[in-house]
Write an enzyme that holds these catalytic residues in place. Structure first.
Site, PDB file in Angstrom:
ATOM      1  N   TYR A  48       0.848  -1.186   0.000  1.00 35.12           N
ATOM      2  CA  TYR A  48       0.000   0.000   0.000  1.00 35.12           C
ATOM      3  C   TYR A  48       0.886   1.240   0.000  1.00 35.12           C
ATOM      4  CZ  TYR A  48      -3.331   3.549   1.566  1.00 35.12           C
ATOM      5  OH  TYR A  48      -4.103   4.668   1.664  1.00 35.12           O
ATOM      6  N   ASP A  62      -0.702  16.043   5.585  1.00 36.73           N
ATOM      7  CA  ASP A  62      -1.643  15.319   4.725  1.00 36.73           C
ATOM      8  C   ASP A  62      -2.899  16.149   4.519  1.00 36.73           C
ATOM      9  OD1 ASP A  62      -2.962  13.335   3.312  1.00 36.73           O
ATOM     10  OD2 ASP A  62      -3.646  12.291   5.112  1.00 36.73           O
ATOM     11  N   ASP A  89      -3.180   5.661  -2.620  1.00 36.84           N
ATOM     12  CA  ASP A  89      -4.111   6.703  -2.202  1.00 36.84           C
ATOM     13  C   ASP A  89      -4.008   7.862  -3.188  1.00 36.84           C
ATOM     14  OD1 ASP A  89      -5.451   8.722  -0.840  1.00 36.84           O
ATOM     15  OD2 ASP A  89      -4.249   8.586   0.974  1.00 36.84           O
ATOM     16  N   ASP A  91      -6.092  10.572  -2.751  1.00 36.31           N
ATOM     17  CA  ASP A  91      -6.801  11.657  -2.070  1.00 36.31           C
ATOM     18  C   ASP A  91      -8.139  11.931  -2.765  1.00 36.31           C
ATOM     19  OD1 ASP A  91      -4.852  11.893  -0.140  1.00 36.31           O
ATOM     20  OD2 ASP A  91      -3.779  13.488  -1.163  1.00 36.31           O
ATOM     21  N   HIS A 116      -7.514   4.307  -4.310  1.00 36.31           N
ATOM     22  CA  HIS A 116      -8.761   4.744  -3.670  1.00 36.31           C
ATOM     23  C   HIS A 116      -8.877   6.259  -3.717  1.00 36.31           C
ATOM     24  CE1 HIS A 116      -7.017   6.100   0.225  1.00 36.31           C
ATOM     25  NE2 HIS A 116      -6.313   4.998   0.240  1.00 36.31           N
ATOM     26  N   GLU A 118     -11.382   9.546  -2.274  1.00 33.29           N
ATOM     27  CA  GLU A 118     -12.240   9.850  -1.128  1.00 33.29           C
ATOM     28  C   GLU A 118     -13.208  10.983  -1.419  1.00 33.29           C
ATOM     29  OE1 GLU A 118      -9.290  12.514   1.633  1.00 33.29           O
ATOM     30  OE2 GLU A 118      -8.565  10.576   0.890  1.00 33.29           O
ATOM     31  N   CYS A 126      -6.441  14.420   7.155  1.00 36.16           N
ATOM     32  CA  CYS A 126      -6.306  13.025   7.548  1.00 36.16           C
ATOM     33  C   CYS A 126      -7.665  12.468   7.962  1.00 36.16           C
ATOM     34  CB  CYS A 126      -5.314  12.899   8.701  1.00 36.16           C
ATOM     35  SG  CYS A 126      -5.289  11.267   9.479  1.00 36.16           S
ATOM     36  N   ARG A 161     -13.509   5.556  -1.111  1.00 34.28           N
ATOM     37  CA  ARG A 161     -13.430   5.772   0.340  1.00 34.28           C
ATOM     38  C   ARG A 161     -14.471   6.805   0.749  1.00 34.28           C
ATOM     39  NH1 ARG A 161      -8.167   8.408   3.481  1.00 34.28           N
ATOM     40  NH2 ARG A 161      -9.407  10.007   4.559  1.00 34.28           N
ATOM     41  N   GLU A 191     -13.895   4.795   6.139  1.00 35.41           N
ATOM     42  CA  GLU A 191     -12.828   5.371   6.952  1.00 35.41           C
ATOM     43  C   GLU A 191     -13.304   5.746   8.350  1.00 35.41           C
ATOM     44  OE1 GLU A 191      -9.986   5.451   7.792  1.00 35.41           O
ATOM     45  OE2 GLU A 191      -8.819   7.049   6.841  1.00 35.41           O
ATOM     46  N   ASN A 213      -8.931  -0.002   7.414  1.00 37.98           N
ATOM     47  CA  ASN A 213      -7.729   0.793   7.658  1.00 37.98           C
ATOM     48  C   ASN A 213      -7.305   0.634   9.114  1.00 37.98           C
ATOM     49  OD1 ASN A 213      -5.678   2.665   7.753  1.00 37.98           O
ATOM     50  ND2 ASN A 213      -7.004   4.455   7.556  1.00 37.98           N
TER      51      ASN A 213
END
Length: 297
Positions: A48, A62, A89, A91, A116, A118, A126, A161, A191, A213
């Site tokens: 990952y 982040d 990721d 984002d 993924h 989100e 985060c 996500r 999440e 996660n």
């Protein structure tokens, strides 16, 4: 040697088969290619690449400050050294629908096995922090549909996500997840679950594979592999674990050198030169080099 002999297409096809095996797949996070090699050599199922880790490695928080170019270069360097599938990721997708489509095409070409996206507003934060803001369901559905339509390999895993558990509640998070599946998501990543009942509720409501996660110092209890398997989850990520381990060791080592003036007392905490060369298959390179340059002019 140099890069994996296993093609990206084969990695993605094998990944899809593994997802259908019924066992929980474990994907530790890698913050550089050498860590990905260790992940494979330790016997894990995949690798990952965390958006937070990539941002942190650049000295950034982040909050969505990285670019597609930065993260794709990092992730592709990690993906190419291992036979394992690598997911990453992205984002909020680095823009709106056309940018999301471009992102999926770029990652497929670069050898990633999935990503993924989100449903936070950009700049994001985060997933285990409070006061997250979400885009509308329709806006996220457009992004998921664009990503799904952009896939050039059907085995590329598109993961949606949702951060809605903390912002809107469990029922709203499940409703969002269902909409994302309808839009083309292959897997759902719920999440910041509060407890096992949240994980269980998602499993009962969602038919596609689910990602858990297990990040440290977050809102979710660190569930074991067997607990997640019993809950019916298909994949678990440990996104920042290796970076946190490394940074703690580096910080402790620097403090020791500053205080004592030598690293002699912490040699046992270090990976030896011999072990480093084993991880990198140094002898294989030497043998290959010797086989090429074994002639006289």
């Amino acid at each position: 040697m140099i890069i994996s002999d296993k093609s990206p297409e084969k990695k993605r096809a094998d990944f899809r088969k593994a997802l259908n095996s019924g066992k929980l797949l474990q994907f530790p996070g890698a913050y550089n290619p050498m860590v990905a090699m260790l992940i494979q050599q330790t016997g894990f199922d995949g690798v990952y690449v965390s958006g937070a880790v990539m941002a942190n490695s650049l000295g950034l928080p982040d909050i969505g400050m990285t670019t597609l170019t930065e993260v794709s270069q990092t992730a592709s360097g990690i993906a190419r050294v291992t036979d394992l599938p690598t997911i990453m990721d992205i984002d909020t997708g680095f823009g709106e629908t056309m940018s999301v489509a471009r992102t999926v095409k770029e990652l497929t070409y670069l050898g990633l096995s999935g990503c993924h996206i989100e449903d936070q507003v950009n700049p994001k934060r985060c997933g285990h922090l409070d006061n997250k803001e979400l885009v509308s369901i329709s806006a996220m559905v457009q992004k998921v549909k664009a990503a799904a339509d952009a896939k050039t390999d059907p085995n590329f895993l598109l993961i949606a996500r949702t951060d809605a558990r903390a912002a809107e509640g469990l029922d709203a998070a499940i409703n969002r997840a269902k909409a994302y599946v309808d839009a083309g998501a292959d897997m759902i990543f719920p999440e910041a679950m509060k407890d096992e009942s949240d994980f269980e509720a998602f499993r009962k409501a969602i038919d596609v594979p689910l990602l858990a996660n297990m990040t440290e110092f977050g809102k979710s209890r660190l569930l074991s592999k067997s607990e997640l398997e019993n809950l019916g989850y298909n994949l678990v990520i440990y996104p920042v674990t290796t970076q946190r381990l490394a940074m703690k060791a580096v910080e402790d080592g620097l403090n020791t050198i500053k205080k004592v003036g030598t690293q002699e007392s912490i040699l046992d905490n270090m990976q030896t030169r011999k072990r480093l060369y084993e991880v990198l298959h140094y002898e294989d390179y030497n043998a290959y080099d010797s086989s090429l340059y074994n002639f006289n002019l």
